[in-house]
Scaffold this motif. Structure first.
Motif, PDB file in Angstrom:
ATOM      1  N   THR A 180       2.728   8.357  -3.844  1.00 60.82           N
ATOM      2  CA  THR A 180       3.731   7.501  -4.471  1.00 60.82           C
ATOM      3  C   THR A 180       4.737   8.364  -5.227  1.00 60.82           C
ATOM      4  O   THR A 180       4.563   9.577  -5.364  1.00 60.82           O
ATOM      5  N   GLN A 181       5.765   7.723  -5.778  1.00 60.66           N
ATOM      6  CA  GLN A 181       6.766   8.464  -6.551  1.00 60.66           C
ATOM      7  C   GLN A 181       6.136   9.170  -7.746  1.00 60.66           C
ATOM      8  O   GLN A 181       6.503  10.295  -8.084  1.00 60.66           O
ATOM      9  N   SER A 182       5.168   8.513  -8.380  1.00 61.06           N
ATOM     10  CA  SER A 182       4.527   9.094  -9.564  1.00 61.06           C
ATOM     11  C   SER A 182       3.338   9.976  -9.223  1.00 61.06           C
ATOM     12  O   SER A 182       2.833  10.701 -10.082  1.00 61.06           O
ATOM     13  N   CYS A 210       0.840  -1.212   0.000  1.00 56.77           N
ATOM     14  CA  CYS A 210       0.000   0.000   0.000  1.00 56.77           C
ATOM     15  C   CYS A 210       0.872   1.257   0.000  1.00 56.77           C
ATOM     16  O   CYS A 210       0.529   2.258  -0.642  1.00 56.77           O
ATOM     17  N   VAL A 211       1.988   1.205   0.712  1.00 59.37           N
ATOM     18  CA  VAL A 211       2.904   2.344   0.733  1.00 59.37           C
ATOM     19  C   VAL A 211       3.483   2.578  -0.655  1.00 59.37           C
ATOM     20  O   VAL A 211       3.508   3.701  -1.169  1.00 59.37           O
ATOM     21  N   TYR A 212       3.940   1.500  -1.307  1.00 62.08           N
ATOM     22  CA  TYR A 212       4.654   1.653  -2.575  1.00 62.08           C
ATOM     23  C   TYR A 212       3.733   1.884  -3.765  1.00 62.08           C
ATOM     24  O   TYR A 212       4.083   2.619  -4.692  1.00 62.08           O
ATOM     25  N   VAL A 213       2.565   1.254  -3.751  1.00 63.50           N
ATOM     26  CA  VAL A 213       1.681   1.301  -4.915  1.00 63.50           C
ATOM     27  C   VAL A 213       0.601   2.367  -4.769  1.00 63.50           C
ATOM     28  O   VAL A 213       0.181   2.968  -5.755  1.00 63.50           O
ATOM     29  N   LEU A 214       0.152   2.615  -3.527  1.00 64.30           N
ATOM     30  CA  LEU A 214      -0.914   3.598  -3.303  1.00 64.30           C
ATOM     31  C   LEU A 214      -0.431   4.838  -2.565  1.00 64.30           C
ATOM     32  O   LEU A 214      -1.056   5.893  -2.668  1.00 64.30           O
ATOM     33  N   GLY A 215       0.639   4.697  -1.787  1.00 65.91           N
ATOM     34  CA  GLY A 215       1.014   5.811  -0.923  1.00 65.91           C
ATOM     35  C   GLY A 215      -0.080   6.121   0.064  1.00 65.91           C
ATOM     36  O   GLY A 215      -0.352   7.284   0.378  1.00 65.91           O
TER      37      GLY A 215
END
Length: 771
Positions: free
Chosen positions: A576-578, A162-167
């Motif tokens: 997220t990054q994006s 959830c952190v990496y894909v959704l933030g």
């Protein structure tokens, strides 16, 4: 009469919201505790609690037996390390003596080896999962906070994804907690048309932030279910679609479902165009998994895959809840990634009636609490962090397999002291528990904080700190450890048992002893108020306790991503990054894995290891929840034990007939890694060729000094002996607890105390339990 304590005839009644121990996940059953002569007499569900509405788990109905059990250890005890395994050598001491021992060993080890040579262990969380990391980072000043479940195979993979894909914080089913007064009848509540239940049996487990009965409430109002599970649970038999798959093959199923949704143009174009990063590449990946291929991998009929996918995409809004089964495979990260993308591409994220998401503005304690206080050179020594940044970036823990290897080998440095709270590693959750037992004799000093003697403490413990149970402590409960706070409630103390202390009290006591500048609260209640305020709730802890319900629901905002509530900088988007939901996750590529989800066959399966299939023809899955127990807890409570008296393995009747076995036979379950003994239960709810074995078993009545199968006979029944240490996914997460291969042979009999059970062995008390 106060709102939290009053008199009813001969009983003093205390209203509380339950949080373990004893177990269940942090969901907070509303309870009324009835005391007579300062002893807990009976328990009722609290009808004023707007979420549980008077319902209560059987585990908490048996709270008086648990709290008043003669098996409870109610004062600190010590044993000389040279006498480990000899449980006649425990002796009672005071709390000051216990803390003196901890302080002396902490200072010695910090000076001689460095603080990194102290490691803490935690189980499925007590008091919101913040106490042990704070003890680790701020009191011991060590970077090594450890959850000893190989591959971090519980909650960690799902939370991290959830952190990496959704933030975003943890996703959950929308069951009207945001409308506590009218709940489902609130005109603003939108009932999900469809609920996706993945690898979870919530009626039994009531996990994390979901009460199982909520699903029944929603079904009565028209919600239909899609259930993915190897077993035909009660919910599965009532589902619109039941996808009964081969254990460990989930990712192939979800790739095919996404293939159907995308290829048939059933996805939410607006959401995907604006908020899904890498959608085009993801569509190409899904095209590699037509339903026919997924059917051949999973065993789920092709037409069911297609129909379920269409239903999920068109019957909106749809909500979702997922369980531990997602994590317990080496392909767990990719499986979790796919589940989130199924919710995202259908437009079901963070909308009314869809999948609820936690925000990014929470300030209350987390598992990172105290981490920033460590020096950078100490942080760099966290075991497994450099090797597996996917684990260490989202989790404050070690990578647990590497941590255990350090204890076994003294590399890269020795572990000289351990502190274990609410964990019983050689019964649950560690793989290869005999190896773990052997390794844990290596540290100089092992401290346990618990309620009863466990196999782990009996084997290698040196100091026992007695922990308070529900009804014996003041505290807080918040769903999903605060990652998705559906409500916050007061846990209220009704009586004092012996010298037991709550986890929070132990944390504060150790902090004030070892590093007082990092523990600025003058007492428990100042700390609880600070913690409560961190959830955005004003007032003191006493105000919450004294309020009409002892309970508060923080306001919930939908579509947070559109209003800058899902990012740290207040800009629209996901954290997220994006700034989008990431179907293509660059972080995964940077960490040496595929940036998009994929299917990977379990490392030991009829497909990947066909040469072993003749000897080990079954697919073994483990860990189904019990009405009676929470993991390795509660085996000593007689009425709960009568409901579920033995470790059982569920087998299809056709398999029993083929092997010449009968319902109730004792059998050995065995593979190339180990074996255990369990009792057969014939049931059609598992498919032919699949076994469902109970986990976390030990026998309190067997005694702590049994020489044949370890303390309390733990190595007779523990299914984790069939799961290897050190086998996990490419990014450090996920071990195959739910998808191993296994053989079955008839045993000569059951444990040697079986005949005439229940025996009165509980009355034969070790000397340290004499009051």
């Amino acid at each position: 009469m106060s709102n939290w304590k009053w008199q009813e005839g001969d009983y003093t009644v205390v209203r509380t919201c339950a949080w373990s121990p004893p177990g269940e996940h942090p969901v907070g059953w509303g309870l009324r505790l009835f005391y007579k002569d300062d002893v807990l007499h009976h328990v009722e569900g609290d009808p004023t609690n707007p979420i549980t509405q008077g319902r209560v788990s059987i585990k908490f109905l048996e709270l008086p037996a648990y709290n008043n059990s003669s098996e409870r250890i109610i004062y600190p005890m010590k044993r000389d390390p040279k006498n480990r395994g000899d449980n006649s050598k425990w002796e009672r001491i005071t709390w000051d003596e216990a803390y003196d021992m901890i302080e002396k060993e902490t200072r010695r080890i910090q000076k001689e080896y460095g603080p990194e040579s102290i490691m803490t262990f935690i189980g499925t969380g007590r008091d919101l999962w913040h106490t042990v990391p704070k003890i680790t980072f701020s009191a011991f000043e060590s970077p090594n906070f450890n959850y000893p479940h190989n591959g971090w195979s519980c909650y960690g993979p799902r939370s991290s994804i959830c952190v990496y894909v959704l933030g975003a914080g943890y996703p959950e089913l929308d069951y009207a907690t945001e409308f506590p007064e009218l709940r489902y009848d609130d005109p603003n509540y939108v009932l999900p048309k469809c609920a996706l239940i993945i690898g979870k049996d919530p009626l039994v487990s009531n996990p994390d932030g979901l009460f199982g009965h909520a699903l029944v409430d929603m079904m009565k109002r028209g919600t239909e279910l899609i259930v993915v599970d190897p077993r035909a649970t009660w919910l599965a038999t009532r589902a619109k679609y039941f996808l009964q798959l081969r254990p460990g093959t989930d990712a192939a199923l979800y790739l095919a479902m996404c293939h159907v949704i995308i290829s048939e143009d059933l996805y939410d174009h607006e959401f995907c165009d604006n908020w899904v990063y890498g959608f085009k590449e993801f569509a190409e990946r899904c095209a590699e998994y037509p339903p026919s291929l997924a059917s051949s991998i999973t065993g789920v009929p092709e037409d069911l895959i297609v129909d379920a996918a269409r239903y999920w995409a068109t019957e909106k809004p749809g909500s979702m809840t997922w369980g531990l089964a997602v994590d317990e495979k080496v392909n767990g990260i990719q499986t979790a990634h796919l589940v989130l993308l199924m919710c995202a591409i259908t437009g079901n994220l963070d909308v009314p009636g869809g999948v609820l998401l936690g925000g990014s503005d929470r300030e209350a304690p987390t598992s990172w609490w105290g981490w920033e206080e460590l020096d950078d050179d100490i942080k760099a020594k966290r075991l497994g962090a450099a090797e597996y940044p996917c684990v260490s970036t989202a989790c404050s823990t070690t990578q647990c397999d590497i941590a255990m290897d350090a204890i076994r080998t003294d590399k890269p440095y020795p572990i000289k002291m351990t502190f274990t709270m609410s964990s019983n590693p050689i019964a649950c959750p560690s793989a290869d528990p005999r190896m773990v037992d052997e390794a844990m004799h290596r540290p100089d000093f092992n401290v346990f904080a618990d309620l009863t003697m466990t196999p782990s403490c009996a084997s290698y413990g040196d100091l026992f700190l007695p922990v308070a149970s529900t009804g014996e402590k003041d505290g807080l409960v918040a769903t999903h450890y605060g990652a998705l706070t559906l409500f916050v409630a007061a846990c209220v103390k009704g009586n004092q048992v012996g010298e037991c202390k709550s986890d929070d009290e132990i944390m504060l006591d150790l902090g004030w002893r070892l590093n007082p500048s990092k523990f600025p609260w003058k007492d428990l209640y100042e700390f609880l108020t600070w913690e409560l305020n961190g959830y955005g709730v004003e007032g003191t802890w006493e105000d919450l306790r004294d309020s009409e319900l002892g309970f508060v629901t923080p306001p919930y905002e939908f579509e947070k991503y559109a209003y800058g509530l899902q990012t740290w900088n207040g800009e629209p988007g996901f954290g997220t990054q994006s700034g989008m939901v990431e179907a293509y996750c660059q972080r995964f590529a940077d960490w040496g894995d595929d940036p998009m989800p994929y299917y990977e066959e379990p490392p030991y399966s009829p497909v990947s290891t066909p040469d072993l299939a003749e000897r080990y023809p079954f697919v073994l899955t483990t860990g189904a929840r019990s009405w009676s127990y929470f993991h390795s807890e509660q085996r000593h409570i007689k009425r709960l034990r009568n409901l579920d008296p033995w470790p059982t393995v569920e087998m299809n009747p056709a398999d029993l007939e083929r092997l010449g076995l009968a319902d109730g036979d004792w059998v050995y379950l065995e593979n190339m890694f180990g074996k255990c003994r369990q009792r057969v239960r014939a049931t059609p709810i598992v498919k032919e060729g699949t076994l469902m074995a109970k986990h976390a078993w030990w026998y309190p009545e067997k005694g702590p000094d049994d020489k044949g199968f370890g303390p309390y006979g733990v190595f007779d029944a523990n299914i984790n002996q069939l799961v290897p240490h050190g086998l996990y996914g490419k990014m450090g997460f996920g071990s195959p607890f739910k998808c191993m291969i296994c053989g079955v042979t008839k045993a000569e009999g059951g444990p040697d105390f079986e005949e005439g059970w229940p025996v009165n062995a509980w009355d034969k008390k070790p000397a340290y339990l004499e009051r």
